[in-house]
Write a protein that holds these residues in place. Sequence first.
Motif, PDB file in Angstrom:
ATOM      1  N   TYR A  11       0.834  -1.206   0.000  1.00  0.00           N
ATOM      2  CA  TYR A  11       0.000   0.000   0.000  1.00  0.00           C
ATOM      3  C   TYR A  11       0.867   1.252   0.000  1.00  0.00           C
ATOM      4  CZ  TYR A  11      -3.785   3.172   1.196  1.00  0.00           C
ATOM      5  OH  TYR A  11      -4.693   4.189   1.188  1.00  0.00           O
ATOM      6  N   LEU A  12       1.883   1.271   0.846  1.00  0.00           N
ATOM      7  CA  LEU A  12       2.766   2.444   0.915  1.00  0.00           C
ATOM      8  C   LEU A  12       3.579   2.614  -0.363  1.00  0.00           C
ATOM      9  CD1 LEU A  12       3.986   2.204   4.617  1.00  0.00           C
ATOM     10  CD2 LEU A  12       2.339   3.823   3.644  1.00  0.00           C
ATOM     11  N   LEU A  13       4.007   1.523  -0.954  1.00  0.00           N
ATOM     12  CA  LEU A  13       4.760   1.591  -2.199  1.00  0.00           C
ATOM     13  C   LEU A  13       3.886   2.141  -3.329  1.00  0.00           C
ATOM     14  CD1 LEU A  13       7.388   0.996  -3.748  1.00  0.00           C
ATOM     15  CD2 LEU A  13       6.481  -1.285  -4.175  1.00  0.00           C
ATOM     16  N   LEU A  14       2.668   1.617  -3.452  1.00  0.00           N
ATOM     17  CA  LEU A  14       1.755   2.123  -4.472  1.00  0.00           C
ATOM     18  C   LEU A  14       1.400   3.589  -4.223  1.00  0.00           C
ATOM     19  CD1 LEU A  14      -0.645  -0.888  -4.976  1.00  0.00           C
ATOM     20  CD2 LEU A  14       0.974   0.040  -6.616  1.00  0.00           C
ATOM     21  N   SER A  15       1.241   3.964  -2.969  1.00  0.00           N
ATOM     22  CA  SER A  15       0.946   5.360  -2.645  1.00  0.00           C
ATOM     23  C   SER A  15       2.106   6.277  -3.029  1.00  0.00           C
ATOM     24  CB  SER A  15       0.648   5.521  -1.152  1.00  0.00           C
ATOM     25  OG  SER A  15      -0.547   4.875  -0.819  1.00  0.00           O
ATOM     26  N   VAL A  21       3.692  10.374  -9.467  1.00  0.00           N
ATOM     27  CA  VAL A  21       3.047  10.632 -10.758  1.00  0.00           C
ATOM     28  C   VAL A  21       2.112  11.823 -10.649  1.00  0.00           C
ATOM     29  CG1 VAL A  21       1.428   9.689 -12.451  1.00  0.00           C
ATOM     30  CG2 VAL A  21       3.262   8.261 -11.556  1.00  0.00           C
ATOM     31  N   TYR A  22       1.252  11.822  -9.625  1.00  0.00           N
ATOM     32  CA  TYR A  22       0.289  12.911  -9.455  1.00  0.00           C
ATOM     33  C   TYR A  22       0.990  14.249  -9.220  1.00  0.00           C
ATOM     34  CZ  TYR A  22      -3.227   9.233  -8.810  1.00  0.00           C
ATOM     35  OH  TYR A  22      -4.039   8.158  -8.959  1.00  0.00           O
ATOM     36  N   LEU A  23       2.067  14.238  -8.434  1.00  0.00           N
ATOM     37  CA  LEU A  23       2.787  15.483  -8.150  1.00  0.00           C
ATOM     38  C   LEU A  23       3.433  16.038  -9.413  1.00  0.00           C
ATOM     39  CD1 LEU A  23       3.703  17.517  -6.001  1.00  0.00           C
ATOM     40  CD2 LEU A  23       5.736  16.109  -5.688  1.00  0.00           C
ATOM     41  N   SER A  24       4.013  15.179 -10.244  1.00  0.00           N
ATOM     42  CA  SER A  24       4.635  15.676 -11.476  1.00  0.00           C
ATOM     43  C   SER A  24       3.585  16.266 -12.412  1.00  0.00           C
ATOM     44  CB  SER A  24       5.426  14.576 -12.174  1.00  0.00           C
ATOM     45  OG  SER A  24       4.571  13.571 -12.647  1.00  0.00           O
ATOM     46  N   ILE A  25       2.423  15.636 -12.511  1.00  0.00           N
ATOM     47  CA  ILE A  25       1.344  16.183 -13.338  1.00  0.00           C
ATOM     48  C   ILE A  25       0.850  17.496 -12.745  1.00  0.00           C
ATOM     49  CG2 ILE A  25      -1.038  15.789 -14.087  1.00  0.00           C
ATOM     50  CD1 ILE A  25      -0.313  12.780 -14.203  1.00  0.00           C
ATOM     51  N   PHE A  26       0.685  17.531 -11.437  1.00  0.00           N
ATOM     52  CA  PHE A  26       0.216  18.721 -10.734  1.00  0.00           C
ATOM     53  C   PHE A  26       1.160  19.903 -10.940  1.00  0.00           C
ATOM     54  CE2 PHE A  26       0.247  21.151  -6.686  1.00  0.00           C
ATOM     55  CZ  PHE A  26      -1.039  21.642  -6.714  1.00  0.00           C
ATOM     56  N   LEU A  27       2.456  19.662 -10.837  1.00  0.00           N
ATOM     57  CA  LEU A  27       3.427  20.753 -10.966  1.00  0.00           C
ATOM     58  C   LEU A  27       3.574  21.233 -12.410  1.00  0.00           C
ATOM     59  CD1 LEU A  27       6.173  19.531  -8.490  1.00  0.00           C
ATOM     60  CD2 LEU A  27       4.481  21.349  -8.142  1.00  0.00           C
ATOM     61  N   LYS A  28       3.319  20.366 -13.381  1.00  0.00           N
ATOM     62  CA  LYS A  28       3.427  20.759 -14.786  1.00  0.00           C
ATOM     63  C   LYS A  28       2.195  21.514 -15.291  1.00  0.00           C
ATOM     64  CE  LYS A  28       6.471  16.984 -16.118  1.00  0.00           C
ATOM     65  NZ  LYS A  28       6.589  15.752 -16.899  1.00  0.00           N
ATOM     66  N   HIS A  37      -4.742  25.656  -0.943  1.00  0.00           N
ATOM     67  CA  HIS A  37      -4.724  24.506  -0.040  1.00  0.00           C
ATOM     68  C   HIS A  37      -5.643  23.386  -0.522  1.00  0.00           C
ATOM     69  CE1 HIS A  37      -2.239  26.479   2.881  1.00  0.00           C
ATOM     70  NE2 HIS A  37      -3.050  27.531   2.891  1.00  0.00           N
ATOM     71  N   LEU A  38      -6.732  23.733  -1.197  1.00  0.00           N
ATOM     72  CA  LEU A  38      -7.641  22.715  -1.705  1.00  0.00           C
ATOM     73  C   LEU A  38      -6.969  21.852  -2.781  1.00  0.00           C
ATOM     74  CD1 LEU A  38     -10.450  21.493  -1.592  1.00  0.00           C
ATOM     75  CD2 LEU A  38     -11.177  23.180  -3.286  1.00  0.00           C
ATOM     76  N   SER A  39      -6.129  22.458  -3.608  1.00  0.00           N
ATOM     77  CA  SER A  39      -5.407  21.698  -4.632  1.00  0.00           C
ATOM     78  C   SER A  39      -4.501  20.645  -3.990  1.00  0.00           C
ATOM     79  CB  SER A  39      -4.555  22.633  -5.489  1.00  0.00           C
ATOM     80  OG  SER A  39      -5.355  23.546  -6.165  1.00  0.00           O
ATOM     81  N   TRP A  40      -3.814  21.024  -2.942  1.00  0.00           N
ATOM     82  CA  TRP A  40      -2.929  20.089  -2.248  1.00  0.00           C
ATOM     83  C   TRP A  40      -3.727  19.013  -1.522  1.00  0.00           C
ATOM     84  CZ3 TRP A  40       2.020  19.705  -3.332  1.00  0.00           C
ATOM     85  CH2 TRP A  40       2.652  20.797  -3.930  1.00  0.00           C
ATOM     86  N   LEU A  41      -4.886  19.382  -0.978  1.00  0.00           N
ATOM     87  CA  LEU A  41      -5.726  18.407  -0.304  1.00  0.00           C
ATOM     88  C   LEU A  41      -6.229  17.349  -1.289  1.00  0.00           C
ATOM     89  CD1 LEU A  41      -7.187  17.508   2.285  1.00  0.00           C
ATOM     90  CD2 LEU A  41      -9.081  18.969   1.588  1.00  0.00           C
ATOM     91  N   SER A  50      -5.631   6.012  -4.252  1.00  0.00           N
ATOM     92  CA  SER A  50      -5.230   5.384  -5.511  1.00  0.00           C
ATOM     93  C   SER A  50      -4.928   3.888  -5.406  1.00  0.00           C
ATOM     94  CB  SER A  50      -4.056   6.122  -6.136  1.00  0.00           C
ATOM     95  OG  SER A  50      -2.933   6.057  -5.302  1.00  0.00           O
ATOM     96  N   PRO A  51      -4.307   3.381  -4.338  1.00  0.00           N
ATOM     97  CA  PRO A  51      -4.094   1.932  -4.279  1.00  0.00           C
ATOM     98  C   PRO A  51      -5.402   1.140  -4.218  1.00  0.00           C
ATOM     99  CG  PRO A  51      -2.568   3.015  -2.810  1.00  0.00           C
ATOM    100  CD  PRO A  51      -3.550   4.065  -3.276  1.00  0.00           C
ATOM    101  N   ILE A  52      -6.490   1.793  -3.871  1.00  0.00           N
ATOM    102  CA  ILE A  52      -7.797   1.138  -3.847  1.00  0.00           C
ATOM    103  C   ILE A  52      -8.516   1.361  -5.171  1.00  0.00           C
ATOM    104  CG2 ILE A  52     -10.060   1.109  -2.730  1.00  0.00           C
ATOM    105  CD1 ILE A  52      -8.530   2.051  -0.162  1.00  0.00           C
ATOM    106  N   SER A  53      -8.528   2.601  -5.637  1.00  0.00           N
ATOM    107  CA  SER A  53      -9.326   2.935  -6.822  1.00  0.00           C
ATOM    108  C   SER A  53      -8.675   2.476  -8.131  1.00  0.00           C
ATOM    109  CB  SER A  53      -9.592   4.435  -6.880  1.00  0.00           C
ATOM    110  OG  SER A  53      -8.389   5.151  -6.986  1.00  0.00           O
TER     111      SER A  53
END
Length: 70
Positions: A11-15, A21-28, A37-41, A50-53
């Motif tokens: 779970y921690l590895l997948l997270s 991945v999400y952070l790189s997309i978010f920063l680009k 703060h809502l964007s970071w939340l 994500s490991p569940i969905s």
Amino acid sequence: MVHVSHFLTAYLLLSAIAFTVYLSIFLKDPSTPKTDHLSWLVLIVATLLSPISLPISLLKWLKSLGRPAE
């Protein structure tokens, strides 16, 4: 039998992978405010879920491959 420690490690590895991945997309993305703060939340919640969905979405996608297009 799967031990709890193996489940937690997976779970921690997948997270961590999802967060990277999400952070790189978010920063680009120039349209996303980096100081909101809502964007970071949303980024953190998406990472935690994500490991569940992602496996559920993958199963639905794989099942849809066997069906004819509607």
